[in-house]
Every structure is written in C-alpha cells, then in structure tokens.
Enzyme design. Structure first.
Site, PDB file in Angstrom:
ATOM      1  CG  ASP A 173       2.253   3.343  -5.917  1.00 51.67           C
ATOM      2  OD1 ASP A 173       2.831   4.140  -5.158  1.00 51.67           O
ATOM      3  OD2 ASP A 173       1.604   3.711  -6.922  1.00 51.67           O
ATOM      4  CG  ASP A 207       3.563  10.078  -9.064  1.00 50.67           C
ATOM      5  OD1 ASP A 207       4.120   9.054  -9.490  1.00 50.67           O
ATOM      6  OD2 ASP A 207       2.572  10.046  -8.312  1.00 50.67           O
TER       7      ASP A 207
HETATM    8  C1  DGJ Z   1       1.364   6.584  -7.921  1.00 49.94           C
HETATM    9  C2  DGJ Z   1       2.578   6.201  -8.698  1.00 49.94           C
HETATM   10  O1  DGJ Z   1       3.645   7.030  -8.383  1.00 49.94           O
HETATM   11  C3  DGJ Z   1       2.265   6.213 -10.182  1.00 49.94           C
HETATM   12  O2  DGJ Z   1       3.406   5.916 -10.924  1.00 49.94           O
HETATM   13  C4  DGJ Z   1       1.178   5.212 -10.447  1.00 49.94           C
HETATM   14  O3  DGJ Z   1       1.650   3.912 -10.230  1.00 49.94           O
HETATM   15  C5  DGJ Z   1      -0.038   5.519  -9.587  1.00 49.94           C
HETATM   16  N1  DGJ Z   1       0.289   5.648  -8.209  1.00 49.94           N
HETATM   17  C6  DGJ Z   1      -1.090   4.457  -9.749  1.00 49.94           C
HETATM   18  O4  DGJ Z   1      -2.141   4.627  -8.907  1.00 49.94           O
END
Ligand code: DGJ
Length: 697
Positions: A434, A499
């Site tokens: 991430d 997201d």
């Molecule tokens: C952003 C990501 O897109 C989410 O899926 C998740 O992993 C969060 N970060 C975790 O902090």
C-alpha cells in the site's frame, strides 16, 4: 506506422494508424502530404519531429528541454544510425555542437498491435547537463481524431472517463503527486467524434510510470495535431554528468479502427503476454478475503481465525491480513516503519494465524506500506532524518504519516531487510503493498528534488524482493487506485482498483479502468452492506455481481453477516470460479448503453461461451429498458441463453417481470442474438442480471 529516419536529418513519425498493405514510396508520400504555405506563417513549415527540439525552430511544445547553465538549449538532433528488424526500430541521434545524443526505441508487438516507445538522452559533452523535460516521443496524429477521453476522478472515485472535443490549443494533464494519482491517470484515448465502443477510429496511449507525469495533446494553429508524454521533472531534478544517461518511462500506444472495445482488448492482450509472470499464469487467480473493511484495526488471533473459518466455508482461496498487525498499529497514528509483529496483539507471532489459514486450504497474504513512517514508530525515533520533505512540521499533513527517502541506500536496505525477514520467517504467498499519501514536497536531504529517484527506488526495492522471493505475489494498492500503471505492473500482479466498494460506483470505476487494464487484475470485493465510504446500503446480490467481473474477493465482516448473506456470497464465488477462465481471459466487451444501465460482457476465443452483465444504475427514463444485442457471438452457432445471477435463492433483487432464459433444447443463433437481440426485462435501480450464453454443439 511509418517512421522517417534518414542519416543526417531529424527523425519523425509520419503515420500512425491501421496497418498499411504496402509502404508508399518516399515520392508518393511527399506528394500526398505536401502542405501549402499558410498566410502569415514561416515560409517553410517546421516539421513535427520525434523530439520537436528547439533548434529546429518549432514553435509548438518541445519534446526535449535541456541546457548547460542557460546555454546549449537550441538542439538539432540528427540521425547517426538506424537499426531495425521486423518489429523494432532503434534510432540514434546526435547534436554534435552541444554534445548531446538520444536513442529512440520503438517495439511493435505483432499479436496485440501495441507499440512501446522509449527515448534515452546522454550527455556527450564535458559539463553538467540540466534536463528539464523529455517526452518518450512526439506523436503526430490525424485530425479525424478530434475528441479526447481522459480519466480523472478522486480518492474512492478513480477512472472517471471524461470526453471532450479537441480544439485549437492544448490539453495538458500534469501530475505532481509523486504517485500515479487518483485524478490524473497517465493515459488518454484520442478518437473520432462518432467513435463508440464498437465503431470508429481511436488511439490509446498510456505512460507506464508511477510518479509525476505530463501528457500534452496539442492542436496547432496550422491544424496539425500532436501528442507528447513523459515524466514531469521538478526543477533541478535531473542533471546528467558527462556520459550519464536518462531514459523516459515507456509509452504504450494502440490504434483501433473498430472502436474502443478493440483498443481495450489490444491493451489487455499486451498486458497478458508481457506482464503476467509464469507463476501467476500457472493457476487461476485465487478468490481473496481481505480483512480491512470488515474489522479495520480490531485485530486478535481469535477474530482472524474465526474470519478465516468463515472465509474458507464460502470458497475463499487467499486470506489477506490487512493493516493493524504490526508494532504499535492500533490506529493510523502509529507503527508505520516497524515491520515486526505486534506481540501485544499476536503474542505468538503470526505463525498460528498463518498455519490456521493454510490448514483451511487458503494462501496467506499480508498488508504492508513500506515507503512510509509514522512519527510514533521505532524507525522514526532512531532515524528521524530519513524522511523526505524536511522536518514533519514543515510538511503537509497527510494521514499522520511521512514518506521515507527510499533513494537513500541505508533506508532502502533497512526496509528491504525488514520485509525480507518477514517473508523468510512466515510462509507468505502475497503482499498487499500500500501507499497512502502524496509526495507533497519531494525534497531530499541532498537538496535536490527526489520524486524521480523515489519512483525508481520503489521499483528497485520491489525488484529486489521479487528476486529474493520469486514465489510471492504482490498487489499494488495506493489508497485504492492511485498507483495503477504499466510501470508498477511490470513488477506487481494485481491492483486494488478503488477504496470504494460501493457497487454502483464500482460499476463506473471498473468500466473506466477496463479501457487499459484486464478484469483479471482489477481487485473487486464484496463489502459491508452499508458501504464504508458512501454510506449507501446496497444488496449483496449487486455487490457480488460487480465483484464477479474482476479479480474477486470479499471484504465484509463475515462474522456479522446473516447465514443467507454468506450463502449468497458463496454462490457468487462458485459462479465466479465456474466462469473465472472466461472472465479473466476472454475478449472483453463494453456495450454502448443508456446512461441508466451498465452492460459489459466477456466472450471466449472460439465464441462458444459468453457472460453478459446488466446492472441498472438508475431508474429507466422510459417504462421499459431497451433491447440487448449480444455482440461478438458466432453468427452460425446456436446458443442456449440462461440467467445465472441472481439465482432463485437471491431473488428479492432479481428482475420483477419477464426475465428470460431457456432450456438446453431451445436455442437461438448468434446471428439472431446479435441482430434482433433480447428485450430486457424491467429492472429497478440496484438490480442486476447476468446472462450466460453457451453454444450448443
Ligand atoms: C488503503 C487501502 O486502499 C485499503 O484497502 C486499506 O489497506 C487501508 N489503506 C489500510 O490502511
């Protein structure tokens, strides 16, 4: 394509379009392309060369900007050598006076018809050379391509396709976020005004780069059109010492005279043939469970194991433990940088959890965010000088975290070691990598900007880990879809598309992303029934239908779902697995539909099987929806047509009347299905139907 590259002259692209049966002679081309003198302009029109370098007198945007202390800027690059074979050409150029050489390499993939272009520049002189900008190429294009589709958006709303006419002047997309970005995808489509998914000329270009970029599309006053794309360099970011070289990211170009679907399938084919590793190719893409939206930071071994039990029961094949497992990480204010298991949450380490997941027949995956640090972390306490952008209080706050200066060897080595230790200690099949903030100020400790170095350093860190742990798959996640491009995909295997798992939003996001990327890599999950981002309540039926047409996963708190909801997700997973090969490898189809429906499909290579998904995104304008003509079938094959989703058990969200399907002994020809089509039943918003078409032998 036709390229002009004669020794002693400037190189140029003369034609980019449908493949020619024969190359015209130089004389014929001269005659065909001869342009009149335009009143009020230079007596001889300056050509659009590959670099449009300033020394040619070109007054449009240059593709190359350099100087040595303000001098040596007006270059003229002349071809010194050309080498080529059936599918590639390499052109060397030199500006002898200023001591600068370039090399342009164009590779054409004959299967997908996608070309890859790069340009390198080398300082052949004595002093330092400042590089301000370098495009991978300058691509002139036909004025019949008079519209642009670009992909903008925001966090949790990526890949929003915007279509606009091209007028005199420029379209410029500049991304300065230091990551690919949610809002300025590095790719555009240029197309005829009349182009649709199935008809018309269009050209897609994509810059495979995960940092800053510029894409510029110009209509000059003389009517000529051109495109340039390259890395956006910050002031002073690239200085070349004598004999030093800088290479642009790769620019990918596809051309279709049969609409946007053809263009997308060219990009998808290219992706499959060039980026998918043997490791991934050798097995179906496993269905995921991801812990984030279900439990956020609420970790405990017992919860994780219970979730794993339920995940295995519904057919999940890979269990990914998201954010919240490492030292001090109880919320998003601490922990980043310390990639060891938090003993207060997992007193026996992760082994019991990993073993449990594997005993249920699933692979284990783990979330990391290696480029970042929180002030509340051991890493920061020991190395507060490792962050980019100066002291924290001089920086733009962003999710309580700061970017590590990955271009510094000691930083990259530290993070490599921590990740290497994790991958060595535990049997981890998958990393969700991430990256959750922009590089608002990418100034490094040496005083120079470092967005370029940072992007390269992240690439090399991933490459280093891959070399040491070749069996580990990696997902590119970046606050959802802010790092989706061919640069990162050369070294990762899947993306977290957005997201937002609000299924209605996802219909649009995934449709936009599908212009360049195949469904097989677009992570798509069933989430909580009330979407965490939009607060909209959407039926599991629709969420499942949306996740099914991607790399499917589940992200809800399985322990809080009803038995009926779990059963419905299990059915959808079974359906996905049944058609997974078709969904991930078939020809992808977007239908030009009314704005209140999203219709997509997949058809296999011999046109024996197809799946079409119809999602009602808004109410119908008319009393009833229209007719669905199923494209891409075989006209002489006979098909059985069935509704495979929703199933009887999940019927509350099925269509209200007239859903059509028929038995194996009834069949209709592909010709009729393509030309007469099927009257769609009445659907209300949030309803969906998936049709299966199977050829009767
Ligand atoms: C952003 C990501 O897109 C989410 O899926 C998740 O992993 C969060 N970060 C975790 O902090």
């Amino acid at each position: 394509m036709l390229i002009y590259a004669d020794v002693g002259l400037s190189p140029a692209i003369l034609y980019w379009g449908d493949q020619l049966l024969d190359e015209p002679s130089a004389e014929a081309l001269d005659d065909l392309r001869r342009r009149d003198y335009g009143d009020g302009s230079a007596s001889v029109e300056v050509p659009i060369t590959l670099m449009c370098e300033s020394g040619t007198g070109f007054t449009g945007p240059p593709g190359l900007e350099v100087h040595r202390d303000g001098q040596s800027w007006a270059l003229t690059l002349q071809v010194t050598a050309v080498s080529h074979d059936e599918t590639s050409i390499s052109i060397d150029c030199l500006d002898d006076q200023y001591g600068i050489s370039t090399q342009h390499v164009i590779n054409l993939d004959r299967v997908s018809d996608v070309a890859r272009l790069t340009t390198s520049i080398r300082n052949e002189g004595n002093g330092k050379l400042a590089l301000n900008a370098l495009s991978a190429a300058t691509l002139p294009f036909d004025s019949m391509l008079n519209e642009i589709i670009h992909f903008s958006g925001r966090w949790a709303g990526e890949f929003q396709a915007d279509r606009a006419p091209l007028r005199q002047g420029g379209f410029i997309s500049e991304n300065r976020r230091g990551r690919t970005s949610h809002d300025r995808f590095p790719g555009v489509v240029l197309c005829e005004q009349s182009a649709t998914e199935r008809l018309g000329h269009c050209m897609g270009i994509h810059l495979g780069w995960s940092g800053n970029h510029t894409i510029r599309v110009e209509t000059l006053a003389d009517g000529r059109r051109m495109l340039q794309a390259g890395e956006l360099l910050l002031p002073g970011e690239v200085h070349l010492a004598p004999n030093e070289t800088y290479s642009t990211p790769s620019l990918y170009i596809a051309y279709s005279s049969a609409g946007l679907n053809r263009l997308s399938n060219q990009f998808h084919r290219y992706y499959h043939d060039h980026f998918v590793s043997d490791r991934v190719r050798s097995k179906p893409r496993p269905v995921h469970y991801n812990s984030w939206e279900g439990i956020y930071f609420d970790h405990s071994p017992a919860t994780i194991m219970k979730l794993a039990n339920e995940a295995a029961k519904i057919g999940v094949e890979r269990f990914v433990l998201d954010d919240g497992w490492f030292l001090g990480r109880r919320n998003d204010e601490a922990g980043l940088g310390d990639w060891t298991v938090d003993p207060s949450i997992y007193p026996e380490g992760l082994k019991p959890v990993v073993d449990h997941v594997q005993s249920l027949g699933m692979e284990f995956g783990l979330w990391v965010e290696p480029e970042m640090v929180n002030i509340d972390s051991d890493l920061y306490r020991e190395h507060s000088d490792w962050i980019l952008g100066g002291p924290p209080d001089a920086q733009v706050p962003f999710r309580n975290q700061f970017v590590l200066d990955m271009a510094r060897k000691e930083v990259a080595d530290n993070i490599f070691k921590q990740l290497d230790d994790l991958l060595t200690e535990y049997d981890i099949a998958y990393l969700k990598w991430d990256m959750n903030r922009d590089l608002n100020r990418a100034d490094s400790a040496d005083g120079f900007p470092s967005a370029h170095r940072q992007t390269r350093a992240v690439y090399s860190l991933i490459d280093r880990l891959r070399a040491k742990h070749p069996s580990v798959e990696i997902e590119s996640c970046c606050s959802g879809g802010a790092r989706i491009d061919y640069g990162i995909l050369e070294r990762t295997d899947r993306v977290w598309t957005s997201d937002s798992i609000d299924a209605l939003d996802r219909q649009i996001i995934q449709r936009g992303a599908s212009v360049f990327f195949p469904l097989s890599i677009l992570g798509s999950h069933v989430g909580q029934s009330v979407c965490r981002i939009t607060h909209r309540t959407l039926p599991v039926t629709l969420q499942a239908a949306t996740a099914l047409f991607g790399h499917m996963g589940v992200e809800s708190d399985l322990l809080k779902l009803s038995d009926a909801e779990r059963a419905e997700i299990a059915e959808a997973i079974a359906l996905h697995k049944k058609h997974r090969k078709l969904i991930h490898q078939g020809e992808f189809v977007r239908i030009d539909g009314p704005p209140n429906q999203n219709i997509i499909g997949v058809v296999d290579a011999d046109k024996s099987n197809a799946l079409y998904s119809v999602v009602q995104t808004m109410s119908n304008r008319d009393n009833l929806p229209g007719v669905l003509r199923f494209p891409e079938l075989d006209p002489i094959k006979n098909y059985v047509l069935r509704i495979v989703w929703p199933t009887a058990q999940s019927s509350p969200h099925a269509c209200t009347t007239g859903a059509v399907g028929w038995d194996d002994d009834a069949h209709v020809s592909g010709d009729v299905l393509m030309k007469i089509g099927l009257q769609l039943p009445l659907l209300h918003p949030e309803m969906c139907l998936i049709y299966e078409l199977r050829a009767n032998e």
